[in-house]
Design a protein around this motif. Structure first.
Motif: not given
Length: 181
Positions: A46-62
């Motif tokens: 699994l992955r946990m990620f954040y999507t910023d205001k521009e729609g870019m995903e940033h993986n936080i943790c696997f």
């Protein structure tokens, strides 16, 4: 790991866990939702990620095999999540709700100690991750990723590794090729 359970205590833990098969790309948590379960990854990733205001995903943790996964703030405080949790591979997870976990803490006090240790270790990982993003080169962060998640780079897309490292997939590819990492 971290604690020794008697056969009776093991039975109580197993009785509360539910099993779920999760297909690749399935979301277990969407931003704005409340994380109602904590997951143990038996197989898959699994992955946990954040999507910023521009729609870019940033993986936080696997979360590969033998890792516990949840948005800890959303789960324990029952607040809307800002992050998403998604399966990167077809996965088999075991899960329980907060009320079931609280019941387990009451019935098997050793399990509360186990989760305290997991929380401490998780906080340590986040702190190291923040520090590495502030002070290490992309190459050093990549080597740290490989050490933390051995073998994972051959299982998940390069774009996910790149967003975890804070670089583009093209730069990751170039760096791996140049340095033969």
């Amino acid at each position: 790991m971290h604690i020794a359970l008697s056969p009776g205590e093991q039975e109580k833990v197993l009785a509360l866990l539910q099993q779920k098969m999760v297909s690749k790309r399935t979301f277990l948590l969407q931003p704005g939702g409340i994380d109602r379960h904590i997951y143990f990854v038996n197989r898959g990733c699994l992955r946990m990620f954040y999507t910023d205001k521009e729609g870019m995903e940033h993986n936080i943790c696997f979360y590969p095999e033998n890792w516990w996964a949840c948005d800890i703030v959303s789960f324990f405080k029952e607040k809307p999540a800002v992050n998403a949790i998604q399966a990167l591979e077809d996965s088999e997870v075991y899960y329980m709700s907060l009320s079931q976990l609280e019941e387990l803490f009451f019935e098997v006090p050793k399990f509360e100690r186990f989760f305290r240790i997991l929380s401490q270790n998780g906080f340590d990982l986040y702190q190291q991750r923040i520090t590495s993003n502030l002070s290490q080169t992309a190459e050093e962060r990549y080597l740290g990723f490989r050490k933390l998640y051995p073998g994972l780079e051959s299982r998940i897309a390069q774009k996910h590794i790149a967003t975890y490292l804070g670089i583009t997939p093209a730069f990751l590819s170039m760096m791996r090729k140049e340095k033969r990492l």
